[in-house]
Design a protein around this motif. Structure first.
Motif, PDB file in Angstrom:
ATOM      1  N   LYS A  14       0.853  -1.186   0.000  1.00 53.79           N
ATOM      2  CA  LYS A  14       0.000   0.000   0.000  1.00 53.79           C
ATOM      3  C   LYS A  14       0.893   1.241   0.000  1.00 53.79           C
ATOM      4  O   LYS A  14       1.986   1.225   0.568  1.00 53.79           O
ATOM      5  N   PRO A  15       0.436   2.309  -0.632  1.00 56.32           N
ATOM      6  CA  PRO A  15       1.258   3.525  -0.700  1.00 56.32           C
ATOM      7  C   PRO A  15       1.689   4.051   0.671  1.00 56.32           C
ATOM      8  O   PRO A  15       2.828   4.494   0.829  1.00 56.32           O
ATOM      9  N   TRP A  16       0.818   3.976   1.673  1.00 58.82           N
ATOM     10  CA  TRP A  16       1.183   4.491   2.988  1.00 58.82           C
ATOM     11  C   TRP A  16       2.319   3.681   3.614  1.00 58.82           C
ATOM     12  O   TRP A  16       3.147   4.227   4.333  1.00 58.82           O
ATOM     13  N   GLN A  17       2.358   2.378   3.315  1.00 63.42           N
ATOM     14  CA  GLN A  17       3.438   1.548   3.848  1.00 63.42           C
ATOM     15  C   GLN A  17       4.784   1.985   3.259  1.00 63.42           C
ATOM     16  O   GLN A  17       5.775   2.114   3.982  1.00 63.42           O
ATOM     17  N   ILE A  31      17.392  -0.622   9.289  1.00 59.13           N
ATOM     18  CA  ILE A  31      16.367  -1.609   8.943  1.00 59.13           C
ATOM     19  C   ILE A  31      15.978  -2.462  10.163  1.00 59.13           C
ATOM     20  O   ILE A  31      14.784  -2.652  10.420  1.00 59.13           O
ATOM     21  N   PRO A  32      16.936  -2.961  10.964  1.00 62.71           N
ATOM     22  CA  PRO A  32      16.521  -3.724  12.152  1.00 62.71           C
ATOM     23  C   PRO A  32      15.663  -2.903  13.121  1.00 62.71           C
ATOM     24  O   PRO A  32      14.687  -3.410  13.677  1.00 62.71           O
ATOM     25  N   PHE A  33      15.999  -1.620  13.279  1.00 60.60           N
ATOM     26  CA  PHE A  33      15.205  -0.753  14.165  1.00 60.60           C
ATOM     27  C   PHE A  33      13.799  -0.577  13.613  1.00 60.60           C
ATOM     28  O   PHE A  33      12.813  -0.682  14.350  1.00 60.60           O
ATOM     29  N   ILE A  34      13.703  -0.309  12.314  1.00 56.02           N
ATOM     30  CA  ILE A  34      12.386  -0.118  11.701  1.00 56.02           C
ATOM     31  C   ILE A  34      11.557  -1.398  11.808  1.00 56.02           C
ATOM     32  O   ILE A  34      10.376  -1.348  12.155  1.00 56.02           O
ATOM     33  N   ALA A  35      12.175  -2.539  11.549  1.00 60.70           N
ATOM     34  CA  ALA A  35      11.450  -3.819  11.601  1.00 60.70           C
ATOM     35  C   ALA A  35      10.976  -4.140  13.007  1.00 60.70           C
ATOM     36  O   ALA A  35       9.879  -4.673  13.192  1.00 60.70           O
ATOM     37  N   ARG A  36      11.782  -3.822  13.982  1.00 58.24           N
ATOM     38  CA  ARG A  36      11.484  -4.206  15.360  1.00 58.24           C
ATOM     39  C   ARG A  36      10.597  -3.210  16.089  1.00 58.24           C
ATOM     40  O   ARG A  36       9.672  -3.603  16.797  1.00 58.24           O
ATOM     41  N   ALA A  41       4.147   1.806  11.860  1.00 63.04           N
ATOM     42  CA  ALA A  41       4.354   2.774  10.772  1.00 63.04           C
ATOM     43  C   ALA A  41       4.354   2.111   9.399  1.00 63.04           C
ATOM     44  O   ALA A  41       3.996   2.753   8.414  1.00 63.04           O
ATOM     45  N   HIS A  42       4.740   0.847   9.328  1.00 62.97           N
ATOM     46  CA  HIS A  42       4.854   0.199   8.024  1.00 62.97           C
ATOM     47  C   HIS A  42       3.965  -1.025   7.864  1.00 62.97           C
ATOM     48  O   HIS A  42       4.015  -1.695   6.840  1.00 62.97           O
ATOM     49  N   GLY A  43       3.172  -1.330   8.859  1.00 62.34           N
ATOM     50  CA  GLY A  43       2.233  -2.444   8.728  1.00 62.34           C
ATOM     51  C   GLY A  43       2.855  -3.804   8.923  1.00 62.34           C
ATOM     52  O   GLY A  43       2.479  -4.762   8.252  1.00 62.34           O
ATOM     53  N   SER A  44       3.831  -3.909   9.801  1.00 62.09           N
ATOM     54  CA  SER A  44       4.460  -5.181  10.155  1.00 62.09           C
ATOM     55  C   SER A  44       5.157  -5.880   8.987  1.00 62.09           C
ATOM     56  O   SER A  44       5.084  -7.106   8.840  1.00 62.09           O
TER      57      SER A  44
END
Length: 101
Positions: A14-17, A31-36, A41-44
């Motif tokens: 999705k565009p928001w992701q 990337i690890p910080f964003i994922a965890r 914010a990104h929909g898992s």
């Protein structure tokens, strides 16, 4: 080129992701910080998708940058010289430079 739209279609997200992920990356988050810690914010999205998205984002941005450099270089060079087969070009040689008969 709309990078967000390209990434959205390539990754089937999705565009928001994509927008939120790009913003987090641009803010300097890893990337690890964003994922965890930024799943809301990104929909898992998992870290593998985030890495691939980051790699593709970098590639597309570099491609756009290179495209701009090439266009600027072409613009600086002016119009292309006449080709021998061109009918719209006029001869640029002077009479003194022409070979004697």
């Amino acid at each position: 080129m709309d990078i967000i739209a390209t990434l959205t279609s390539e990754f089937d997200l999705k565009p928001w992701q994509v927008e939120n992920t790009v913003n987090l990356i641009d803010e300097g988050n890893t990337i690890p910080f964003i994922a965890r810690y930024r799943k809301e914010a990104h929909g898992s999205l998992d870290d593998q998708v985030l890495r691939e998205l980051n790699d593709r984002l970098t590639y597309l941005r570099n491609l756009d940058k290179r495209r701009e450099e090439i266009l600027n270089s072409i613009e600086e060079q002016g119009p292309p010289p006449c080709s021998p087969n061109s009918k719209t070009c006029t001869a640029r040689t002077s009479r003194s430079a022409a070979p004697a008969p």
